[in-house]
Design an enzyme around this catalytic site. Sequence first.
Site, PDB file in Angstrom:
ATOM      1  CD1 TRP A 194      -4.862  -5.773   5.617  1.00 27.48           C
ATOM      2  CD2 TRP A 194      -3.168  -6.663   4.441  1.00 27.48           C
ATOM      3  NE1 TRP A 194      -3.719  -5.099   5.953  1.00 27.48           N
ATOM      4  CE2 TRP A 194      -2.670  -5.618   5.257  1.00 27.48           C
ATOM      5  CE3 TRP A 194      -2.284  -7.369   3.618  1.00 27.48           C
ATOM      6  CZ2 TRP A 194      -1.320  -5.253   5.267  1.00 27.48           C
ATOM      7  CZ3 TRP A 194      -0.942  -7.002   3.641  1.00 27.48           C
ATOM      8  CH2 TRP A 194      -0.471  -5.939   4.453  1.00 27.48           C
TER       9      TRP A 194
ATOM     10  N   GLY B  12       0.808  -1.225   0.000  1.00 21.52           N
ATOM     11  CA  GLY B  12       0.000   0.000   0.000  1.00 21.52           C
ATOM     12  C   GLY B  12       0.836   1.267   0.000  1.00 21.52           C
TER      13      GLY B  12
ATOM     14  CD  GLU C 153      -1.813  -1.935  -2.810  1.00 20.04           C
ATOM     15  OE1 GLU C 153      -2.315  -1.039  -2.108  1.00 20.04           O
ATOM     16  OE2 GLU C 153      -1.534  -3.048  -2.385  1.00 20.04           O
TER      17      GLU C 153
ATOM     18  CE1 TYR D  77      -8.342  -4.616   5.991  1.00 27.65           C
ATOM     19  CE2 TYR D  77      -9.089  -2.413   6.578  1.00 27.65           C
ATOM     20  CZ  TYR D  77      -8.712  -3.338   5.628  1.00 27.65           C
ATOM     21  OH  TYR D  77      -8.713  -2.999   4.301  1.00 27.65           O
TER      22      TYR D  77
END
Length: 367
Positions: free
Chosen positions: A347, A97, A138, A257
């Site tokens: 993730w 990321g 990304e 999450y």
Amino acid sequence: MASKTPVYAFLICVLQFLHLCAAQNVKGGYWFPDSGIAASDIDSTLFTHLFCAFSDLNSNTNQVVISSANAAQFSQFTNTVQIKNPSVKTLLSIGGGASYDADFAKMASTSASRKSFIDSSLQLARSYNFHGLDLDYEYPLSANDMVNLGTLLDEWRVAAAAEAQASGKQRILLTAAVSVGPSVDGLRYPIQSISRSLDWINVMAYDFYGPPWAPSMTNAHAALYDPSGRVSASSGISSWIQAGVSANKLVLGLPFYGYSWQLANANNHGLMAPANGAPGGSGDGSKGYNQILDFIANNNAPKVYNSTIVADYCYSGTTWIGYDDKQSISTKVPYAKQKGLLGYFAWHVAADANWALSQQAKQAWGA
Ligand SMILES: *[C@@H]1O[C@H](CO)[C@@H](O)[C@H](O)[C@H]1NC(C)=O
């Protein structure tokens, strides 16, 4: 001879079937060193594939490198996770990321720099004992970047096949993490190169909403459905299939999450309630599933599962958290299976709470 043919044909069928079974699904999870657990703590029996994140792109040499801080852990990753599950496969993820789009774009733009990336990645995978490589770029930022990405993937696959031939080892698996749909900011991914050159893609079907980029309203950041027609996990998956990537190359991302918002009014605590960014106004508001369960326990916070969109949320005082609890996971996974997808990935594994979501997911997929 003729009388034996049906027997051979039958055996070949059985072998093909067994091969299909072996390759048939991905129950994946990402791990990274600062996530709160050591690789040795991962219950690898719950996964078929584990992604070790992240290695980096050296922008001067265009080579894939592992930082010295991570070298020791990464070199032991495969051995470590195979203690509990000898058949688990491992992939080294590249980028992530926080990776630099411009560096990836530059690397992918010339044949020499692509070769540096490709050769170094394959060498690194072998020397660190990984079964595969996972590109987390990304994101490409121009139409040209997308074209170059396609060239990179095609050359990567050719090089991986040649390396396997030369070394006599199993070909290095090649995957990529991609956005929820086949376009990013209106730019289409190189669909044909993805289809022919990658083993599969990890579809990041989450982060649709979050306090930093959608501060004024609570929302489910990874809903499976959205009746109003905005982005959802299912709309993303359908558009990848529509774009021409076959379902069995798609792996559905599950977030372990959620995101927390500060409610404008403690009494208005539903989905799409007015909010003012993250609680306390700092950070991105993300919380691991294990932290969310602590929040619920400590505050006796009510939990709501919305079966229309397939998402969970909880709230207490002016804190509101949207996330995936067991019900969302155990609805999304059968959706993925029923759609003919290759599997799912999480993730990230350290955010699970006593492996509850990982177990739920594995059980929901079945054999
Ligand atoms: C579930 O979410 C949808 C979409 O936000 C909403 O229209 C619906 O009222 C919610 N259902 C419940 C029971 O809250």
